[in-house]
Each structure stands twice: as structure tokens, then as C-alpha cells.
Design a protein around this motif. Structure first.
Motif, PDB file in Angstrom:
ATOM      1  N   GLU A  87      36.003  33.109  32.026  1.00  0.00           N
ATOM      2  CA  GLU A  87      36.602  33.825  30.920  1.00  0.00           C
ATOM      3  C   GLU A  87      37.371  34.966  31.789  1.00  0.00           C
ATOM      4  OE1 GLU A  87      35.486  36.522  27.306  1.00  0.00           O
ATOM      5  OE2 GLU A  87      33.870  35.316  28.112  1.00  0.00           O
ATOM      6  N   ASP A  88      36.711  35.475  32.895  1.00  0.00           N
ATOM      7  CA  ASP A  88      37.297  36.472  33.660  1.00  0.00           C
ATOM      8  C   ASP A  88      38.732  36.095  34.027  1.00  0.00           C
ATOM      9  OD1 ASP A  88      37.275  39.477  34.516  1.00  0.00           O
ATOM     10  OD2 ASP A  88      36.621  38.574  36.449  1.00  0.00           O
TER      11      ASP A  88
ATOM     12  N   GLN B 211      36.300  31.855  21.140  1.00  0.00           N
ATOM     13  CA  GLN B 211      37.019  32.198  22.510  1.00  0.00           C
ATOM     14  C   GLN B 211      37.332  30.719  22.887  1.00  0.00           C
ATOM     15  OE1 GLN B 211      38.516  33.262  24.855  1.00  0.00           O
ATOM     16  NE2 GLN B 211      37.335  35.029  25.333  1.00  0.00           N
TER      17      GLN B 211
ATOM     18  N   ASP C 210      41.291  35.724  31.159  1.00  0.00           N
ATOM     19  CA  ASP C 210      41.526  37.164  30.743  1.00  0.00           C
ATOM     20  C   ASP C 210      42.506  37.609  31.734  1.00  0.00           C
ATOM     21  OD1 ASP C 210      40.150  36.857  28.583  1.00  0.00           O
ATOM     22  OD2 ASP C 210      38.644  38.371  29.230  1.00  0.00           O
TER      23      ASP C 210
ATOM     24  N   PRO D 224      33.579  40.046  30.268  1.00  0.00           N
ATOM     25  CA  PRO D 224      33.308  38.710  29.414  1.00  0.00           C
ATOM     26  C   PRO D 224      31.969  38.870  28.986  1.00  0.00           C
ATOM     27  CG  PRO D 224      34.559  38.343  31.708  1.00  0.00           C
ATOM     28  CD  PRO D 224      34.101  40.019  31.417  1.00  0.00           C
TER      29      PRO D 224
ATOM     30  N   ALA E  70      31.254  33.229  32.214  1.00  0.00           N
ATOM     31  CA  ALA E  70      31.942  34.455  32.448  1.00  0.00           C
ATOM     32  C   ALA E  70      32.858  34.514  33.295  1.00  0.00           C
ATOM     33  CB  ALA E  70      30.948  35.454  32.666  1.00  0.00           C
TER      34      ALA E  70
END
Length: 159
Positions: free
Chosen positions: A19-20, A75, A23, A38, A16
Motif C-alpha cells: 500500500e505504501d 482499498q 500510495d 497504510p 502495508a
């Protein structure tokens, strides 16, 4: 280079955060409105399909969902500090190979049409735009329609 491998239990809490970070690059380009938190690595690992990571500890991951006989790249993300070093390309190639190994004739995805590190980048990796998505890909397009508020989206496939 970072070796690509299947995610392990110890990798899951880190995904996560990766991903954060990834993003944030898109948010900086098109704005923050509507972006969700995320997904956790544990959630991703529990979905049907497979989860690949690059590096130990991971610096990026590819999550492929297997649904109704298809493989969909849900993803792909690489930490910004590790980008432009081939990590994303290695993850995509490994995802394509694993999907093929599992009997899928193609790998699909949805992405932003006009973001340079989205559609144009995937095209360089052999993906083509799917103008009239059907089946699982059409369901993903519909589910992600909310992201089109930021910028135009596109469905793509390779294989």
C-alpha cells in the motif's frame, strides 16, 4: 499473471508495504498533505469482509468491507513495478465475483475523480459515478472527505 486468492496469515505483514508503494504514485501527483500511514494487513484481515491478494508473495491486494448488507472496495493497490499488467483488473473482477457470491448486488468504492488510474480506470471496468450516495457509501464519502483537500473525490458502483 498472478493468481488471485484469499489472503493468508503469511501475506498480512506484506500488505502495508504494498500500500505504501502504491500510495506514492498518488502522492507524487497530488501532494503528500494529509495522507495517513497504510493500514496493517492484520487490521484489514480483522474487518468484516474479505481480503484478496494477487501473487505469492502478493504484489497487490483488494480489501472489501461488508457493512449493513453492502460490499465496499475499501482499498485496491498493486506494487508500481507490477502495474499495467492486468493485476488490478484481476483483483477488481475477483472482488466483484466474490461480492456477488456473498449475495451483494453491487460493489461500491470512492476514489479520486480526475486521477487517470482512478475514476477513468474504474469506469473502463464497468463502474459508474453515484451522484447522490446513500447508506454505507454515503458514510464512506463523509469519512473520506479529508482526502478531497488533495483533489476532487467521487463515489462509484458496479452492479
Amino acid at each position: 499473471m498472478h493468481a488471485v486468492r484469499f489472503a493468508e496469515e503469511a501475506d498480512l505483514p506484506l500488505l502495508a508495504g504494498i500500500e505504501d508503494e502504491g500510495d506514492q504514485l498518488v502522492v507524487d501527483l497530488i501532494g503528500p498533505s494529509g495522507f495517513e500511514a497504510p493500514s496493517t494487513g492484520q487490521w484489514r484481515d480483522a474487518q468484516p469482509g474479505f481480503l484478496l491478494v494477487a501473487g505469492r508473495p502478493p504484489v497487490g491486494f483488494a480489501h472489501v468491507l461488508e457493512e449493513d448488507g453492502s460490499a465496499h472496495l475499501e482499498q485496491l493497490v498493486v506494487r508500481p513495478a507490477e502495474q499495467r499488467r492486468g493485476v488490478g483488473r484481476e483483483l477488481v473482477e475477483a472482488a466483484c465475483e466474490e461480492a456477488l457470491r456473498r449475495g451483494h448486488s453491487r460493489l461500491t468504492l470512492t476514489t479520486y475523480r480526475d486521477v487517470s488510474f482512478n475514476r477513468p480506470w474504474y469506469e473502463r471496468l464497468g463502474f459508474t459515478v453515484v451522484d447522490q450516495p446513500t447508506g454505507v457509501l454515503a458514510r464512506h464519502v463523509e469519512a473520506e472527505r479529508k482526502y478531497a483537500v488533495h483533489a476532487a473525490r467521487v463515489a462509484m458502483a458496479r452492479g
